[in-house]
Design a protein around this motif. Sequence first.
Motif, short mmCIF file in Angstrom:
data_model
loop_
_atom_site.label_atom_id
_atom_site.label_comp_id
_atom_site.label_asym_id
_atom_site.label_seq_id
_atom_site.Cartn_x
_atom_site.Cartn_y
_atom_site.Cartn_z
N GLU A 21 32.36 59.40 -3.85
CA GLU A 21 33.33 58.98 -2.84
C GLU A 21 34.35 57.98 -3.40
O GLU A 21 34.83 57.11 -2.68
CB GLU A 21 32.64 58.37 -1.62
CG GLU A 21 31.63 59.30 -0.97
CD GLU A 21 32.28 60.53 -0.38
OE1 GLU A 21 33.49 60.49 -0.13
OE2 GLU A 21 31.57 61.52 -0.16
N LYS A 52 30.53 51.07 0.86
CA LYS A 52 30.21 51.96 1.97
C LYS A 52 28.76 51.88 2.42
O LYS A 52 28.46 52.22 3.55
CB LYS A 52 30.53 53.41 1.59
CG LYS A 52 32.00 53.63 1.24
CD LYS A 52 32.29 55.08 0.95
CE LYS A 52 33.74 55.26 0.51
NZ LYS A 52 34.71 54.87 1.50
N LYS A 248 41.50 48.88 2.41
CA LYS A 248 41.91 50.09 3.13
C LYS A 248 42.95 49.77 4.20
O LYS A 248 43.95 50.49 4.36
CB LYS A 248 40.70 50.76 3.76
CG LYS A 248 40.98 52.17 4.26
CD LYS A 248 39.70 52.92 4.51
CE LYS A 248 39.96 54.40 4.77
NZ LYS A 248 38.72 55.18 4.95
N PRO A 369 27.16 57.48 2.07
CA PRO A 369 28.63 57.35 1.98
C PRO A 369 29.37 58.58 2.46
O PRO A 369 30.47 58.45 3.02
CB PRO A 369 28.85 57.12 0.48
CG PRO A 369 27.59 56.49 0.00
CD PRO A 369 26.50 57.12 0.81
N THR A 373 33.17 58.92 5.32
CA THR A 373 34.49 59.25 4.80
C THR A 373 34.88 60.65 5.26
O THR A 373 34.07 61.41 5.77
CB THR A 373 34.51 59.22 3.27
OG1 THR A 373 33.51 60.12 2.77
CG2 THR A 373 34.23 57.83 2.73
N GLY A 374 36.15 60.98 5.06
CA GLY A 374 36.61 62.33 5.34
C GLY A 374 37.05 62.59 6.76
O GLY A 374 37.24 63.74 7.15
N ASN A 395 43.21 54.39 10.38
CA ASN A 395 42.20 54.53 9.34
C ASN A 395 42.74 55.45 8.24
O ASN A 395 42.64 56.66 8.32
CB ASN A 395 40.91 55.11 9.94
CG ASN A 395 39.78 55.16 8.96
OD1 ASN A 395 39.71 54.37 8.01
ND2 ASN A 395 38.86 56.09 9.16
#
Length: 461
Positions: A21, A52, A248, A369, A373-374, A395
Amino acid sequence: MSERMTTATGTRDFLLPDLGEGLSEAEIVEWRVAVGDVVTVDQTVVEVETAKAVVDVPCPYAGRVVALHGAAGEVRPVGQPLITIASLEGGGDDPHATYREEERAGSGNVLIGYGTGHGGSGRRRRRPRLALAAEPTAATADPTPAATATPTTGGATGADGGARTAPLVISPIVRRLARERGLDLAALHGTGPGGVIRRADVEAASAAPAAKLAAVPDSPAAHVGLAPAADGDVVIPLTGIRKAIADKLSRSRREIPEVTIWVDVDATGLLATRAAINAATPDAPVSILALLARICLSGLRRYPQLNAHVDTEGQRIVQSAGVHLGIAAQTDRGLVVPVLRDAQQLTTRELAATLAETTAAARAGTLPPARLTGGTFTLNNYGVFGVDGSTPIINHPEAALLGVGRIVDKPWVVDGQLAVRKVTQLSLTFDHRVCDGGVAGGFLRHVADCVEQPALLVANV
């Protein structure tokens, strides 16, 4: 590569593996072994914290520990030495003498979704459960977090001179917080399942009178992470998940030209619909958040421009085929956004069950993780903090985020008459590069109409 062999000394450097990731570093939380210990293949040797998740790192080599690279609290980059293992002399009846064969076959262990070996042997290994600096014992494969909290007697003594049972602590964050506040975990009473000490227990103990606290004597790590500054200021290092959040959000603000629009809506009908659903099947309750997620999915089906991201390098907008719905969740480690993949394929009840399971796992810190994510669109229920509205940051790299404020009684005009209704504020923050106000306003209005008249949702599902 996770190995560096020194032929002259017969040692192997196990390098911090690629945690996936896009993670490039990890902070050492706690070493599970010490120099001189004998380790087996797939034995957990260190606990690290990435941006994460908290991860147990197993070593794919067997032998004797000759060096630990890095102390607790130190950040190590991926690909740098983590631990040095020396081959055991001889062999014969040595239970560790077969480690080379197992290495060639691949250790089979899983590091939060990422294997330590490069191939599989077609079988699963049993993962050992360890006491610190002690010989490993067999345990079942895929242990649950609760299993790792089984109390052991580590030789400590209580006030009466007898053996004192080690405290039940699962979270490294709790251990670190106790060190920072100078608390002895063994003196605390855990209120979690099975007596597990939670963060709330540490915070309650630190707020108690000092005479009731058993401080850790002469502990040099009592203030790890908190450095006093001039005039009594406290400096907190920006590391781990806090650093990831900062990076982020800063990137989102730098790259995304975001706009926020909002509308007040009468949620009385939505609350009534939820009550009717749960009265019919009380064994499988549906939350308001699940209904809002269903409404968002309906809106994204009508306005797919918001289920997208901007590929800046390719100079293109990519609209996702599936809706990978992110749910903002506040945890002890900070704000995380677990993802429900292909949420559009779930029924409303399945959404409710998956939401409950996912947010609980996120707060417990057990999500890998890959589950964090994604996402392609985020739903943020900031109303749980007792606020009406917000202008949240998108985000990154998503294109939009729907925020929901608290639901409160307010005066509202219904059919020309003033009435008290359940009112909430909805806000949509969107990337102006992917669409203009017409699309964003259309999506938000569709969501608001479905909240006020849930029957419209049925017509569009």
